[in-house]
Design an enzyme around this catalytic site. Structure first.
Site, PDB file in Angstrom:
ATOM      1  CG  MET A   1      -0.022   4.914   3.730  1.00  0.00           C
ATOM      2  SD  MET A   1       0.097   6.384   4.754  1.00  0.00           S
ATOM      3  CE  MET A   1      -1.193   6.080   5.948  1.00  0.00           C
ATOM      4  CE1 TYR A   2       7.286   3.198   6.196  1.00  0.00           C
ATOM      5  CE2 TYR A   2       5.833   4.335   7.706  1.00  0.00           C
ATOM      6  CZ  TYR A   2       6.960   4.321   6.921  1.00  0.00           C
ATOM      7  OH  TYR A   2       7.764   5.424   6.852  1.00  0.00           O
ATOM      8  CG  HIS A   3      -1.017  -0.138   5.673  1.00  0.00           C
ATOM      9  ND1 HIS A   3      -1.822   0.910   5.286  1.00  0.00           N
ATOM     10  CD2 HIS A   3      -0.748   0.072   6.987  1.00  0.00           C
ATOM     11  CE1 HIS A   3      -2.049   1.715   6.322  1.00  0.00           C
ATOM     12  NE2 HIS A   3      -1.405   1.217   7.359  1.00  0.00           N
ATOM     13  CB  THR A   4       4.263  -4.987   4.268  1.00  0.00           C
ATOM     14  OG1 THR A   4       4.952  -3.771   4.432  1.00  0.00           O
ATOM     15  CG2 THR A   4       4.957  -5.863   3.273  1.00  0.00           C
TER      16      THR A   4
ATOM     17  CG  LEU B   1      -1.799   1.226   1.413  1.00  0.00           C
ATOM     18  CD1 LEU B   1      -2.783   1.291   0.267  1.00  0.00           C
ATOM     19  CD2 LEU B   1      -2.513   1.179   2.728  1.00  0.00           C
TER      20      LEU B   1
END
Length: 593
Positions: free
Chosen positions: A505-508, A407
């Site tokens: 956003m670091y939504h891995t 994301l």
């Protein structure tokens, strides 16, 4: 003062102090309830029972000494001095003991050599699993966390202090491989990837946003072979966890009340209604509940906050279960490998205080280490691409081909670029090699430019201009030297800007994605079981088919709730599902009219 009067008031003091200790202590409330708690399993073992009983006796003596001190003022001067001294000593001891027990909770009991279930990672998913699986007192549960307690940093309880927590010992503080199209202003062109290394995982250091994603996300998962993961399948698990605090949503059929996870109003300023909402309405968007029927529109923030404090999964799920006799929470312990015999997961190897433990799992090993560490642990254990593993001297046990999606920015919900998680070496203490490959696919930049133009349009609305906002870039001067050769607001200008100060956003997700049996890109099946290895599951954000349309904490909690039911072979949301079916039936009848 008569003897009978003294005895009467001393007993009153004992009862008051006993009640006070029960209100403020961790598990034991009185002599009788201490015994009851031990018998029913609320106190972990006999040693804890005696510690609680001893502290209760000291607390009671504290009250008696206080009363004697007061009596001393009436009877004799020396009693006052004795009472005050004993009061101070006992007060200091009890307060210290209570603070110590409240901080530690049920952490770090003696590690046994076997458990029914072993959970690796006490993050957003792991804390949920620990709670739900330990509800069955017939099963023993070990949960292992590489970091420490969420109580070790006072800022961890303060909403929106995530920036202060990043880069501390509570953050894995990963760095990506050098990027071609983003992070051009960073050292070595490497992006930072903060991940929670603490009880609660990233839910203890994130920005608290509670966004479930679009119904179409989950329906797409199901269409691609993830049976049982459609929106109608997962919605009851979202509702089960939730304790909605927003008054306008408390009785919505899409929300729940009474669950462990508090969800509160994220509105912090009247600009949300007076400016943001009106501006969005000017460009054609209505107000919606982004966790309700549709995500298209303007949504007031929903956050995992309770009484003004961050409400991580550690607080919501793990802490309430810590005193169960069948749950052991081990912190500051590093899992180096999954023990596999004859293609069956039988346990783990962990290192704590420089001592190595080999712990067996009687039923299952569950990896909830997150979308970065989960594939790392699998690969270190021989589960992964053969060529990559053998190049590092790791013997392959089972093959899979993990992929990942990312994301990128708030305007790019579904990127087409794909990255990769690999091992740097066979040393389990080395960080993995992370290459998100941001903006590799031209579609992603195209969508970002479209989103930027929408934001500029929003900035030019009457509502936004009424407070002095404008579509001009306030940071243009900072990047003038880098982007000055492009006309302002041209696509080339914004491409330059994105390349320089790109923010993830670091939504891995999706590094151990789920899929059907014949899906070569899937690491786990729809029951989250690792292909080719029995008694091993992955339960965290890494199993998502694709990244959801928003923040990933809420979907990860849902995945853990659903996984707990699958593991235990129960249906804990039957009543919620029936209620939703009745609601849908009512809607259909209303539409007919």
């Amino acid at each position: 003062m008569t003897i009978s009067s003294f005895i009467f008031w001393a007993l009153v003091t004992v009862l008051v102090c006993n009640y006070s200790y029960g209100k403020n202590g961790s598990a034991e409330e009185s002599v009788l309830s201490s015994v009851y708690n031990y018998v029913t399993g609320k106190v972990r073992n006999m040693a804890d029972y005696f510690v609680g009983l001893f502290s209760w006796i000291l607390y009671t003596c504290l009250g008696i000494m206080l009363w004697l001190g007061i009596c001393g003022c009436i009877i004799e001067y020396r009693w006052t001095i004795l009472g005050i001294l004993l009061f101070c000593l006992l007060y200091y001891h009890v307060v210290q003991e209570m603070e110590k027990r409240d901080l530690k909770g049920g952490e770090n009991k003696e590690i046994n050599n076997h458990y029914s279930y072993i959970i690796v990672g006490a993050g957003s998913a792991g804390c949920v699993l620990a709670n739900r699986l330990s509800e069955d007192l017939g099963s023993s549960v070990l949960i292992v966390e590489a970091g420490g307690s969420e109580n070790e940093h006072e800022m961890m309880h303060v909403p929106f202090m995530s920036g202060v927590l990043q880069g501390t010992k509570h953050d894995w503080d990963f760095r990506t491989a050098p990027q071609k199209f983003t992070c051009q202003d960073k050292k070595d062109k490497k992006c930072t990837w903060p991940r929670g290394r603490v009880l609660g995982g990233t839910s203890s250091i994130d920005y608290l946003q509670y966004i479930r994603g679009s119904r179409h996300d989950y329906d797409n998962w199901a269409r691609e072979g993830a049976d049982g993961w459609s929106y109608k399948d997962v919605l009851p698990y979202f509702i089960k966890s939730e304790d909605m605090q927003i008054s306008s949503l408390r009785f919505s059929p899409y929300h729940g009340m009474g669950g462990p996870l508090s969800v509160s109003d994220g509105t912090a300023t009247n600009l949300s209604d007076n400016v943001y909402r009106k501006g969005m309405e000017e460009i054609g968007y209505r107000v919606v509940d982004c966790n309700g029927m549709t995500q298209i529109g303007y949504c007031f923030g929903q956050e995992t906050v309770k009484n003004g404090e961050r409400w991580s999964t550690a607080k919501a799920f793990l802490r309430p279960a810590m005193n169960r006799p069948n749950l052991n929470v081990v912190t500051n312990a590093y899992v180096t490998k999954i023990l596999i015999e004859h293609r069956k997961a039988v346990g783990i190897t962990l290192v704590k205080n420089y001592e190595t433990y080999h712990i067996k799992a009687e039923k299952e090993v569950i990896i909830s280490a997150g979308s970065i560490n989960a594939p790392k642990i699998l690969m270190l254990s021989g589960i992964g691409p053969k060529e990559h593993l053998e190049s590092l001297g790791v013997h392959q046990i089972s093959s899979n081909n993990p992929h990942s999606s990312f994301l990128v920015l708030c305007t790019l919900l579904h990127p087409k670029s794909r990255g990769r998680i690999q091992l740097h070496s066979s040393d389990p203490f080395d960080p993995p090699r992370i290459d998100p490959n941001y903006l590799d696919h031209p579609y992603d930049m195209k969508m970002l430019l479209k989103g930027i133009k929408q934001l500029l349009k929003l900035a030019n609305t009457t509502a936004f201009r009424s407070i002095g906002a404008s579509p001009f870039d306030p940071y243009d001067e900072n990047y003038f030297l880098y982007c000055k050769h492009f006309p302002y607001e041209s696509d080339d200008y914004w491409r330059c800007r994105v390349a320089l100060n790109f923010i993830s956003m670091y939504h891995t997700t999706s590094t151990c994605r789920m899929g059907a049996a014949d899906d070569k890109t899937a690491v786990v099946d729809p029951q989250l079981r690792v292909k080719g290895v029995s008694n091993l599951r992955v339960v965290d954000a890494s199993v998502m088919r694709h990244v959801t349309s928003g923040n990933t904490n809420a979907p990860t909690i849902m995945i853990a709730e659903k996984a707990a039911d699958m593991i235990r072979g129960i249906d804990s949301v039957k009543s919620i599902r029936e209620r939703l079916q009745n609601y849908r039936k009512l809607l259909r009848e209303m539409n007919k009219d």
